[in-house]
Scaffold this motif. Structure first.
Motif, PDB file in Angstrom:
ATOM      1  N   ASP A   1       0.858  -1.184   0.000  1.00 58.03           N
ATOM      2  CA  ASP A   1       0.000   0.000   0.000  1.00 58.03           C
ATOM      3  C   ASP A   1       0.896   1.235   0.000  1.00 58.03           C
ATOM      4  O   ASP A   1       1.882   1.295   0.733  1.00 58.03           O
ATOM      5  N   LEU A   2       0.558   2.204  -0.824  1.00 57.95           N
ATOM      6  CA  LEU A   2       1.359   3.422  -0.902  1.00 57.95           C
ATOM      7  C   LEU A   2       1.417   4.160   0.426  1.00 57.95           C
ATOM      8  O   LEU A   2       2.337   4.952   0.656  1.00 57.95           O
ATOM      9  N   LYS A   6      -8.695   6.892   9.570  1.00 57.59           N
ATOM     10  CA  LYS A   6      -8.719   5.558   9.000  1.00 57.59           C
ATOM     11  C   LYS A   6      -8.714   5.683   7.484  1.00 57.59           C
ATOM     12  O   LYS A   6      -9.617   6.277   6.897  1.00 57.59           O
ATOM     13  N   PRO A   7      -7.694   5.133   6.791  1.00 58.95           N
ATOM     14  CA  PRO A   7      -7.590   5.311   5.350  1.00 58.95           C
ATOM     15  C   PRO A   7      -8.749   4.660   4.612  1.00 58.95           C
ATOM     16  O   PRO A   7      -9.231   3.596   4.988  1.00 58.95           O
ATOM     17  N   ALA A   8      -9.169   5.327   3.553  1.00 62.22           N
ATOM     18  CA  ALA A   8     -10.238   4.802   2.703  1.00 62.22           C
ATOM     19  C   ALA A   8      -9.657   4.447   1.347  1.00 62.22           C
ATOM     20  O   ALA A   8      -8.920   5.228   0.736  1.00 62.22           O
ATOM     21  N   HIS A   9      -9.968   3.254   0.862  1.00 58.34           N
ATOM     22  CA  HIS A   9      -9.373   2.763  -0.374  1.00 58.34           C
ATOM     23  C   HIS A   9      -9.832   3.587  -1.576  1.00 58.34           C
ATOM     24  O   HIS A   9     -10.984   4.004  -1.677  1.00 58.34           O
ATOM     25  N   SER A  47       2.935 -11.472  -9.853  1.00 59.08           N
ATOM     26  CA  SER A  47       2.032 -10.323  -9.761  1.00 59.08           C
ATOM     27  C   SER A  47       2.443  -9.390  -8.624  1.00 59.08           C
ATOM     28  O   SER A  47       2.964  -9.828  -7.599  1.00 59.08           O
ATOM     29  N   VAL A  48       2.209  -8.107  -8.849  1.00 60.92           N
ATOM     30  CA  VAL A  48       2.423  -7.077  -7.832  1.00 60.92           C
ATOM     31  C   VAL A  48       1.150  -6.256  -7.738  1.00 60.92           C
ATOM     32  O   VAL A  48       0.614  -5.803  -8.759  1.00 60.92           O
ATOM     33  N   LYS A  49       0.654  -6.072  -6.514  1.00 60.24           N
ATOM     34  CA  LYS A  49      -0.547  -5.257  -6.292  1.00 60.24           C
ATOM     35  C   LYS A  49      -0.205  -4.128  -5.326  1.00 60.24           C
ATOM     36  O   LYS A  49       0.255  -4.379  -4.216  1.00 60.24           O
ATOM     37  N   ILE A  50      -0.438  -2.902  -5.778  1.00 61.27           N
ATOM     38  CA  ILE A  50      -0.157  -1.731  -4.952  1.00 61.27           C
ATOM     39  C   ILE A  50      -1.451  -0.937  -4.784  1.00 61.27           C
ATOM     40  O   ILE A  50      -1.979  -0.380  -5.755  1.00 61.27           O
ATOM     41  N   ALA A  51      -1.973  -0.918  -3.566  1.00 58.96           N
ATOM     42  CA  ALA A  51      -3.214  -0.193  -3.279  1.00 58.96           C
ATOM     43  C   ALA A  51      -2.902   1.257  -2.933  1.00 58.96           C
ATOM     44  O   ALA A  51      -1.828   1.575  -2.415  1.00 58.96           O
ATOM     45  N   ARG A  52      -3.857   2.115  -3.232  1.00 63.10           N
ATOM     46  CA  ARG A  52      -3.716   3.528  -2.893  1.00 63.10           C
ATOM     47  C   ARG A  52      -4.980   3.991  -2.192  1.00 63.10           C
ATOM     48  O   ARG A  52      -6.096   3.660  -2.610  1.00 63.10           O
ATOM     49  N   CYS A  53      -4.805   4.757  -1.140  1.00 63.79           N
ATOM     50  CA  CYS A  53      -5.942   5.242  -0.363  1.00 63.79           C
ATOM     51  C   CYS A  53      -6.226   6.703  -0.710  1.00 63.79           C
ATOM     52  O   CYS A  53      -5.365   7.427  -1.213  1.00 63.79           O
ATOM     53  N   LYS A  54      -7.437   7.116  -0.418  1.00 65.17           N
ATOM     54  CA  LYS A  54      -7.804   8.526  -0.577  1.00 65.17           C
ATOM     55  C   LYS A  54      -7.108   9.348   0.485  1.00 65.17           C
ATOM     56  O   LYS A  54      -6.899   8.893   1.605  1.00 65.17           O
ATOM     57  N   SER A  55      -6.773  10.565   0.128  1.00 64.94           N
ATOM     58  CA  SER A  55      -6.085  11.427   1.078  1.00 64.94           C
ATOM     59  C   SER A  55      -7.003  11.806   2.225  1.00 64.94           C
ATOM     60  O   SER A  55      -8.170  12.126   2.036  1.00 64.94           O
ATOM     61  N   GLY A  56      -6.476  11.764   3.456  1.00 62.44           N
ATOM     62  CA  GLY A  56      -7.274  12.123   4.621  1.00 62.44           C
ATOM     63  C   GLY A  56      -7.155  13.585   4.975  1.00 62.44           C
ATOM     64  O   GLY A  56      -7.731  14.053   5.945  1.00 62.44           O
ATOM     65  N   ARG A  57      -6.360  14.297   4.184  1.00 60.74           N
ATOM     66  CA  ARG A  57      -6.153  15.708   4.483  1.00 60.74           C
ATOM     67  C   ARG A  57      -7.220  16.554   3.791  1.00 60.74           C
ATOM     68  O   ARG A  57      -7.293  16.626   2.584  1.00 60.74           O
TER      69      ARG A  57
END
Length: 944
Positions: A871-872, A919-922, A896-906
């Motif tokens: 995860d980033l 709490k990060p949101a995908h 395989s490589v999986k890289i998740a990214r979350c929405k910014s909490g700022r």
């Protein structure tokens, strides 16, 4: 008395058994018999007497027995007597006489020692020769049906030979044990094998094992069981180490050697093995032999003998063409020195760009032939050039039938063609790779690109291939594919219609086909394959384009089925290929009866499922998890044909009456009463999953070990559990190998896991142990010593020291999933690299310290690593470097490589929402998937 020269002169042998306990049913005390009719003796009748008198030819006794020669022709008082008393085990003595009078004997491992003792005592050389001949024939036979000596008998024979200083008996015992070592190590008496016999066996040139791992495992088990006995003996520690010195540590699977590093007794040997494996992986193909100088190469020879039936190299990334070639050549010192130059010249061809043109010169390298070898497993052999391997197999394994080459991305369809061309007797091939995480029906694609146009992302355009179809391939197969009966290509997203259409023309004998995850194949292509391969009885087509065309192909009339079957079941059904299926996954069937049924996450009703259950009493595996309609008492579906008065109890009752399940997965509506109804069906259950919507109260969970004592896998979602429940399951289910507790409620503590779980191999704890600390994790490593897969979610108290605890406690882990586990990666990732055999690694939301080059570093240091999920949020520099599209050297096994990214909490949210936004949101997931031809980059909405 007549003169001694008279051939008709008899002597009376009065025989009694000094140790015989006379049974109450023996009424006769004495019988008189003669050697003149010895070939017609009725043993059961004779042995019913306490004593028997035998009229025997004096001269024959003197000629055949040194005992009677000295007794009857010497200066003893008995030499003038016509009656001699013999005290011996009666049946054994009768057999000795039969041998002396040229009658055939039935020698077995049970009577070998008694006969041998009698032959030595009475000096019957003919019997000794027969016993030696029988033992030699049995110990050297290649016929598996002649396995006439059980291990406990062999141990007794060895001890007898040792007691009587009989060298030939000891040598043949060691030879028999060495040749049948795979059978030996599975015996209940293996731990009773004497040290000297075991050492002689593993040093024997005929030692036959499927792999070095099997030998090592057996020796470790033996040493563990005999530690106390060895400590109390007169043998020194150096003598005991002779056993371990026989292990060729450079040939062990990486996962096996890594796992043994936590074993106190064998940790030093395991560390040596891991270091040796990595040394072999670092050198080039030709360099591997140059680096050895003039040293002995025997430690690099794969164990192959004339008795070998299977060669298992799976999980050995260090196996090179040089090692394989070396193992197929004569093993003599003078020959080895002369071959070094030849091997260098041969394998140097592999350094050229096009290794496909490589061929082994029979004159240059006179390889041996191992005709008994029928099965080869090279799964995960990353450095083994496949062209060389196939050449070696064709030269040295002429009777090869099965080839497994899983998790090798470079095993292309052209390689398959080469294999079946060079090894025409091969009937089973498995080239499985990991499933593509991008299943079109389950993800929402935002964008996708391919590194080359070889395979388009979208399924290739459907077409029908007629008899005029032809393509240019590097190998002309002709009828050579006719022997392929079982083909597994699971996960091969690079296999396209043209590949399948080409070999389907020649796979006329294909019976089993696994295309699971072959997402590039069209429905029309699969349909054409089904039409051509009329002998198919098992088809696995999950996650493919299998659709209406394929269904119609299954149901189309076929002339290949017998008229007798048609007459019995009706033309409409049995003239179709579908009626002959044993496995269709989508479910499975055998002899037209389902053995496996998977209807998970469907809208199927209980009434509909019950119809299937009643018609298939042989059902063994049922997956109905996620079926919300299953136990509804009323069917509201428009046009429903089933009665609304249907009760969920009917389904479970019928399951209990008709089926003997081995695996079951249920959810909605499953309860304590359901468990009671199912009880007759789940007495032999080995795997159970209770999902969302199922409710098993504590009373039911406590009863579970009693109802299902053979459980090996237990997976619970959203259940209410307690320490009492878990402790009861752990102590009662001693065969439990998989335990998953996911999102369960209840009051549990570390005491639940403060018990030894020696059989547990897989542990998954998701949102059930938020209290877990580093100390708790240490306790877990001490109680679950044999774990190979670990998944922890929501253990927020763990810190970076947990990495070291995990890698030291379970160095042999092949799968690690750690998510939302405190600050485990806040200081970066280092200790986890000590789990050198990792194949699957997921690290998410464990602290923003993961290095930018972590993926490249992991692929280099963990050669078996196939799947990485990150995860980033955890990236120390906000991003990760990715492997090069074309260069395979920097990614080894990576699939395989999986890289998740979350929405910014700022954002400008008020303090009231601060905790929510923490709490990060995908947001999205970048997925990179390599196959044998290209790399596909895809961005999807889902969190994969």
């Amino acid at each position: 008395m007549a003169s001694s020269s008279d051939d008709d002169e008899f002597v009376i042998l009065v025989c009694t058994d000094p140790n015989n306990q006379i049974g109450a049913d023996i009424s006769n005390e004495e019988i008189v018999i003669s050697t003149t009719d010895i070939s017609h003796w009725d043993f059961p009748s004779i042995l019913s007497f306490q004593t028997f008198k035998i009229q025997a030819h004096r001269n024959r006794l003197i000629e055949e027995s040194s005992y009677f020669r000295g007794l009857l022709s010497g200066s003893f008082s008995e030499s003038c007597s016509d009656c001699i008393s013999i005290e011996w085990q009666l049946e054994t003595f009768l057999n000795v006489l039969r041998c002396m009078f040229r009658c055939p004997l039935d020698i077995t491992s049970r009577n070998f020692i008694p006969l041998f003792e009698a032959a030595l005592y009475f000096g019957v050389e003919m019997l000794l020769l027969q016993l030696k001949s029988w033992f030699s024939e049995v110990s050297l036979s290649k016929d598996p049906g002649l396995l006439k000596i059980q291990l406990d008998d062999l141990i007794r024979i060895w001890n007898f030979g040792l007691e009587h200083a009989n060298g030939f008996v000891q040598e043949l015992c060691a030879s028999y044990l060495a040749r049948n070592f795979m059978w030996t190590m599975s015996s209940n008496f293996f731990e009773d094998v004497p040290y000297d016999l075991l050492l002689l066996c593993i040093k024997h040139p005929h030692l036959t094992v499927d792999s070095e791992k099997h030998l090592s495992d057996a020796l470790f088990i033996w040493l563990d069981s005999n530690t106390k006995q060895l400590e109390g003996s007169s043998k020194t520690e150096n003598e005991f180490s002779d056993i371990l010195k026989q292990i060729r540590i450079s040939l062990l699977p990486l996962w096996f050697a890594s796992g043994k590093r936590s074993s106190g007794c064998f940790s030093e040997l395991a560390n040596e093995s891991v270091n040796s494996i990595f040394r072999l992986m670092k050198v080039t193909t030709t360099g591997s032999i140059n680096a050895l100088g003039d040293s002995d190469l025997s430690h690099l020879r794969i164990r192959l003998t004339e008795y070998s039936k299977r060669m298992d190299l799976s999980g050995c990334p260090q196996i090179t063409p040089m090692i394989l070639l070396l193992s197929l050549l004569p093993n003599t010192h003078s020959f080895a020195l002369a071959l070094r130059k030849s091997i260098k010249e041969a394998v140097s061809n592999l350094e050229q760009a096009d290794g496909s043109k490589y061929q082994i010169s029979q004159g240059l390298l006179p390889t041996l032939s191992f005709e008994a070898v029928q099965e080869v497993d090279i799964s995960g052999c990353l450095k083994l050039h496949l062209e060389v391997a196939i050449e070696c197999f064709s030269k040295s394994f002429p009777c090869l039938r099965k080839v497994k080459a899983a998790y090798l991305l470079n095993f292309r369809t052209t390689t398959l063609y080469k294999l079946v061309q060079k090894c025409p007797l091969v009937s089973e091939v498995d080239i499985t790779i990991d499933m593509n995480p991008l299943i079109s029906s389950q993800v929402s694609v935002i964008s996708s690109t391919s590194s080359s146009p070889v395979i388009p992302l979208a399924p290739n355009r459907p077409y029908i291939v007629d008899h005029s179809f032809s393509m240019t391939y590097p190998y002309h197969l002709g009828p050579s594919l006719a022997n392929i009966t079982k083909l597994t290509m699971e996960g091969r997203s690079d296999v396209c219609d043209s590949d399948v259409q080409y070999f389907s023309k020649f796979c006329v004998s294909l019976c089993y086909l696994n295309l699971k995850g072959c997402i590039s194949l069209t429905d029309v292509c699969i349909a054409n394959l089904i039409r051509r391969c009329t002998k198919l009885h098992s088809i696995l087509v999950c996650h493919t384009s299998f659709g209406m065309n394929s269904i119609l192909a299954l149901c189309t009339a076929s002339r290949s089925f017998s008229n007798s079957l048609t007459a019995k079941f009706g033309k409409m059904h049995l003239d179709s290929l579908a009626s002959n299926l044993q496995l269709l996954h989508m479910g499975g069937c055998k002899c037209s009866l389902l053995e496996m049924l998977d209807v998970s996450n469907t809208m199927i009703s209980g009434a509909a499922l019950n119809l299937v259950v009643r018609a298939n009493p042989g059902l063994k595996c049922l997956n109905a998890r996620g079926c919300k309609n299953l136990f509804w008492t009323e069917n509201k579906t428009k046009g429903a044909k089933f009665s609304s008065s249907y009760s969920c109890g009917e389904l479970l009752t019928d399951l209990g009456k008709t089926c003997r399940l081995e695996e079951i997965a249920l959810g909605w509506g499953f309860s304590y009463f359901s468990l009671q109804d199912l009880k007759p069906a789940i007495l032999s259950l080995r795997a159970m999953t209770v999902g969302l919507g199922g409710t098993l109260p504590e009373d039911a969970l406590i009863l579970l070990p009693t109802i299902c004592p053979l459980l090996e896998s237990l997976v619970l979602y959203f259940q209410v559990i307690s320490d009492c429940t878990i402790i009861n399951m752990i102590t009662s289910l001693r065969q439990l190998r998989t335990l998953s507790l996911c999102y369960c409620l209840g009051d549990i503590s570390i005491s639940s896991f403060n018990l030894s779980m020696p059989s547990l191999r897989k542990l998954r704890l998701e949102r059930v142990t938020p209290w877990m600390t580093n100390n708790d994790l240490v306790l877990l490593t001490q109680n679950c010593t044999k774990l190979v897969e670990l998944a922890l979610l929501g253990c927020k108290l763990l810190n970076s020291d947990a990495q070291c605890i995990i890698s030291r406690g379970w160095p042999g882990l092949i799968s690690i999933h750690l998510e939302d586990c405190g600050e485990l990666t806040k200081k970066g990732i280092s200790s986890l690299f000590n789990c050198t055999a990792l194949e699957d690694l997921l690290l998410r939301h464990n602290g923003p310290g993961v290095q930018r080059n972590f993926i490249l570093d992991a692929a280099l240091k963990l050669p078996m690593l196939r799947q990485v999920s990150l995860d980033l949020c955890d990236a120390s520099e906000g991003d990760f470097d990715l492997p090069d599209d074309e260069d395979e050297s920097d990614r080894y096994s990576l699939r395989s490589v999986k890289i998740a990214r979350c929405k910014s909490g700022r954002c400008n949210a008020g303090s009231h929402f601060a905790e929510v936004l923490a709490k990060p949101a995908h947001r999205e997931t970048l997925v990179l998937v390599w196959n044998s031809r290209n790399l596909v980059r895809t961005v999807v909405k889902e969190r994969l």
